[in-house]
Design a protein around this motif. Structure first.
Motif, PDB file in Angstrom:
ATOM      1  N   ARG A 162     -19.100   8.864  17.031  1.00 55.87           N
ATOM      2  CA  ARG A 162     -18.137   9.344  18.030  1.00 55.87           C
ATOM      3  C   ARG A 162     -18.804  10.102  19.173  1.00 55.87           C
ATOM      4  N   LEU A 164     -20.565  12.688  18.818  1.00 55.38           N
ATOM      5  CA  LEU A 164     -20.516  14.117  18.508  1.00 55.38           C
ATOM      6  C   LEU A 164     -21.911  14.655  18.200  1.00 55.38           C
ATOM      7  N   THR A 305      -4.312  24.410   9.596  1.00 55.84           N
ATOM      8  CA  THR A 305      -5.199  23.299   9.925  1.00 55.84           C
ATOM      9  C   THR A 305      -6.642  23.753   9.838  1.00 55.84           C
ATOM     10  N   GLU A 307     -10.425  22.776  10.420  1.00 56.23           N
ATOM     11  CA  GLU A 307     -11.174  21.830  11.230  1.00 56.23           C
ATOM     12  C   GLU A 307     -12.429  21.363  10.499  1.00 56.23           C
ATOM     13  N   GLY A 329     -16.112  19.771  12.104  1.00 55.11           N
ATOM     14  CA  GLY A 329     -15.571  20.153  13.405  1.00 55.11           C
ATOM     15  C   GLY A 329     -14.260  19.500  13.760  1.00 55.11           C
ATOM     16  N   TYR A 330     -13.751  18.602  12.916  1.00 48.50           N
ATOM     17  CA  TYR A 330     -12.429  18.019  13.108  1.00 48.50           C
ATOM     18  C   TYR A 330     -11.825  17.742  11.743  1.00 48.50           C
TER      19      TYR A 330
END
Length: 334
Positions: A162, A164, A305, A307, A329-330
């Motif tokens: 991605r 990243l 949530t 991450e 990180g996500y």
């Protein structure tokens, strides 16, 4: 309090429990085991207003523990800032490197030119507080070939997933020695807990991520608040080389274990090598892994949530249930 007000309060509590914990068990009429701990729903949120002794940043990392690991490249310069103290002294251990004061209370740490380990201690006499950074100076690797000093590494993907930065190939690795193997990387964890299990002769190399260790410390603190007196978390699998990851049949070439920011964990206060009965139902099942995952979600997540990656696994013939945690990180769930 009037009868009407008491009934309204009870109704509100019941509705809140349904929203956050699910409906009662149909067969027993009881709430899930986690409901007993709902008053501790988010230790991170409850302590959000607590002022840490020192609010320290080491480069991009916000350090929240009195002892914490960080990694640098040889000769790299990293800024050190403390937001809530100005009367600082910074000292470097015998492993080498230097720290010099800069403008606005900032300091600059320059890592030694050779790979190894050192420490940086930041003190504030006025606040009677200190933070010790366990610094790993990485051994650089250019990703030519598949081994480093005879230790099988394998190949990382040349393109970051991605795009990243967290999926970029590691610039180097911690060289593991008899002297640093059991170094404390945080108040309750040691480097040895995160090492790859591939073994073999010769030197050994590893990666260990600051944010992962800080997440594990936060989860351990939340578990202790709920009455689980574990001295640490059992790390079933931490860092894996691409070579080892493939050898155990894992086809995921972007596994977060390869980057040192993932851990497969369970609670083992009695040190029997098996997940503890966290739910208190007299059995050790996937429900205990889900309990641990719920603690992680509530502790590390903001507004529910987290991450990062979070997966639960039930027991198998050769192991108990466990939870995968990473700080990619996500959000990712399974």
């Amino acid at each position: 309090m009037s009868v009407l007000l008491r009934r309204a309060t009870a109704l509100l509590v019941g509705l809140t429990a349904v929203l956050f914990l699910g409906a009662p068990n149909a067969s027993t009429g009881s709430w899930p085991a986690f409901a007993a701990d709902s008053r501790h729903a988010s230790p991170a949120a409850e302590n959000a207003d607590d002022e840490p002794a020192l609010r320290l940043r080491f480069g991009d990392h916000s350090i929240r523990s009195p002892v914490m690991t960080v990694s640098v490249m040889p000769g790299e310069s990293i800024p050190i800032t403390v937001a809530n103290a100005s009367d600082l002294s910074v000292s470097v251990g015998p492993g080498g490197g230097e720290a010099v004061p800069g403008l606005g209370g900032q300091w600059l740490f320059r890592a030694p030119d050779a790979p190894g380990t050192t420490t940086v201690t930041v003190r504030s006499p006025g606040r009677d507080a200190a933070i010790r950074l366990q610094v790993f100076v990485l051994q650089p690797w250019d990703h030519r070939g598949t081994s480093m000093d005879g230790y099988h590494i394998g190949r990382y993907q040349p393109r970051a997933r991605r795009g990243l930065t967290s999926y970029e190939r590691p610039r180097g690795f911690v060289r593991v020695t008899d002297r640093n193997r059991d170094l404390r990387v945080s108040p309750n964890f040691r480097l040895s807990q995160f090492l790859c299990k591939q073994g073999g002769p010769g030197p050994e190399f590893a990666l260990i991520d600051t944010e992962l260790v800080q997440a594990l410390e936060a989860v351990l603190a939340a578990l202790r608040e709920r009455g689980h007196a574990a001295p640490t978390l059992h790390v079933m699998s931490g860092f894996r080389t691409p070579f080892y990851n493939r050898s155990i049949g894992n086809t995921t070439v972007y596994s977060r274990h390869l980057y040192g920011d993932a851990a497969d964990i369970f609670v083992d206060a009695d040190n029997d090598g098996w997940m503890d009965d966290l739910t208190g139902d007299g059995r050790v099942t996937e429900a205990d892994a889900r309990y641990l995952a719920r603690v992680i979600q509530l502790t590390l997540g903001e507004d529910g949530t987290f991450e990062g990656g979070l997966g639960t696994y039930g027991p198998a013939s050769h192991r108990g249930p466990f939870v995968h945690l990473d700080v990619r990180g996500y959000p990712a769930r399974w």
